[in-house]
Design an enzyme around this catalytic site. Structure first.
Site, PDB file in Angstrom:
ATOM      1  N   HIS A   1       0.838  -1.209   0.000  1.00  0.00           N
ATOM      2  CA  HIS A   1       0.000   0.000   0.000  1.00  0.00           C
ATOM      3  C   HIS A   1       0.872   1.259   0.000  1.00  0.00           C
ATOM      4  CE1 HIS A   1      -2.978   3.026   1.002  1.00  0.00           C
ATOM      5  NE2 HIS A   1      -2.096   3.450   1.883  1.00  0.00           N
TER       6      HIS A   1
ATOM      7  N   GLU B   1      -5.599   9.536  -0.224  1.00  0.00           N
ATOM      8  CA  GLU B   1      -5.996   8.122  -0.146  1.00  0.00           C
ATOM      9  C   GLU B   1      -7.087   7.740  -1.150  1.00  0.00           C
ATOM     10  OE1 GLU B   1      -4.424   5.851   1.302  1.00  0.00           O
ATOM     11  OE2 GLU B   1      -3.328   6.769   2.958  1.00  0.00           O
TER      12      GLU B   1
ATOM     13  N   SER C   1      -4.162   0.756  -4.621  1.00  0.00           N
ATOM     14  CA  SER C   1      -3.594  -0.443  -4.003  1.00  0.00           C
ATOM     15  C   SER C   1      -4.667  -1.474  -3.668  1.00  0.00           C
ATOM     16  CB  SER C   1      -2.797  -0.065  -2.746  1.00  0.00           C
ATOM     17  OG  SER C   1      -3.627   0.572  -1.793  1.00  0.00           O
TER      18      SER C   1
HETATM   19 FE   LIG Z   1      -1.985   5.353   2.726  1.00  0.00          FE
END
Ligand SMILES: [Fe+2]
Length: 295
Positions: free
Chosen positions: A134, A182, A201
């Site tokens: 990630h 994010e 991710s």
């Molecule tokens: Fe992150």
């Protein structure tokens, strides 16, 4: 996030890491097992296929420039040579999630902390905390983009300030990170694309964020974003869409202090709200949304 989360990883079956959980460590590259390199390769190949035509060009370019698919877990030292020349950022290895102030200090000094450990083969699709895949695959490619790189540093500086102002300010700023770094989307000439690390991710959210009729997709507005709660346990109910990385960077130009003061007087919006003033790319049909209150 006020206490270090990965203290138990100081001593592991991969060897002893002789530092406190908040410190920077040496990436223990030589001790990664064959199976750990294979986890990276599997996740990398899967996301590279999926993200063609879905992730923004800047992200995909970064992945190629770093050679993240050359086989096995990348060496941070090699990435840092490329990063230093491009934007002056560097990657540092850490044990895991960091306390806010430590994290902000890294960003403000153009250091991006990356967890040195990678998930296990049985955790390919879900992990509750950020691991190497990630942190590295999700976050680092865009640090080669000068405008995004400056945004990340500005965010870190903003974090240092918010930390001194108080917990409400910190919550407002955390929402900005959540909905941009994010889980951000970007409107491009080729169509809507992903740039958020939490999305790129994730196999499932890479598809859901762009293709599902369920979530809202709303135009980015910094005050709106800072006043919107989010869910950490499900896919997002709302994604905010920027026009450009420049828009994102410019939004961090003003001092946030008056904004924090204003937001303290206002009730926060639920994660799935659509408001009158919103620029609506997609009004979600709310299918599959959790019905309990969001955080
Ligand atoms: Fe992150």
């Amino acid at each position: 996030m006020n206490t270090p989360r990965k203290i138990e990883h100081q001593q592991t079956d991969r060897g002893y890491v002789p530092v406190y959980a908040t410190g920077v460590v040496e990436q223990p590259w030589a001790s990664y097992s064959h199976s750990e390199h294979a986890v990276w390769d599997t996740l990398f190949q899967r996301q590279r296929e999926l993200l063609r035509g879905r992730a923004c060009r800047e992200f995909l370019d970064g992945v190629e420039r770093f050679g993240l698919g050359d086989g096995g877990i990348p060496k941070f030292a090699e990435l840092n040579t490329v990063l230093a020349a491009a934007t002056g950022w560097q990657v540092v290895a850490v044990e895991g999630l960091l306390p806010d102030e430590v994290f902000f200090d890294h960003l403000a000094n153009r250091r991006f902390p990356v967890s040195w450990w990678i998930r296990k083969p049985e955790q390919l699709d879900y992990l509750s905390e950020p691991d190497l895949f990630h942190d590295l695959f999700g976050h680092v490619p865009l640090l080669l983009n000068p405008v995004f790189a400056d945004y990340m540093q500005a965010y870190g500086r903003g974090g240092m300030k918010a930390f001194k102002i108080g917990p409400e300010a910190l919550m407002n700023l955390t929402r900005l990170y959540w909905y941009t770094v994010e889980f951000g989307l970007i409107d491009t000439a080729e169509g809507m694309r992903i740039y958020g690390a939490g999305i790129v991710s994730s196999k499932g959210e890479s598809v859901y964020s762009l293709d599902s009729p369920s979530p809202n997709r709303l135009g980015f507005d910094i005050e709106r974003v800072m006043n919107t709660r989010y869910r950490i346990d499900t896919y997002q109910q709302t994604y905010f869409v920027i026009d450009s990385f420049q828009q994102l960077f410019d939004a961090t130009g003003p001092d946030f202090t008056p904004l924090y003061a204003r937001l303290r007087q206002l009730p926060a919006h639920a994660a799935g709200d659509v408001l009158d003033g919103d620029r609506v790319f997609n009004r979600g049909d709310r299918a599959g949304w959790a019905t309990d209150a969001d955080s």
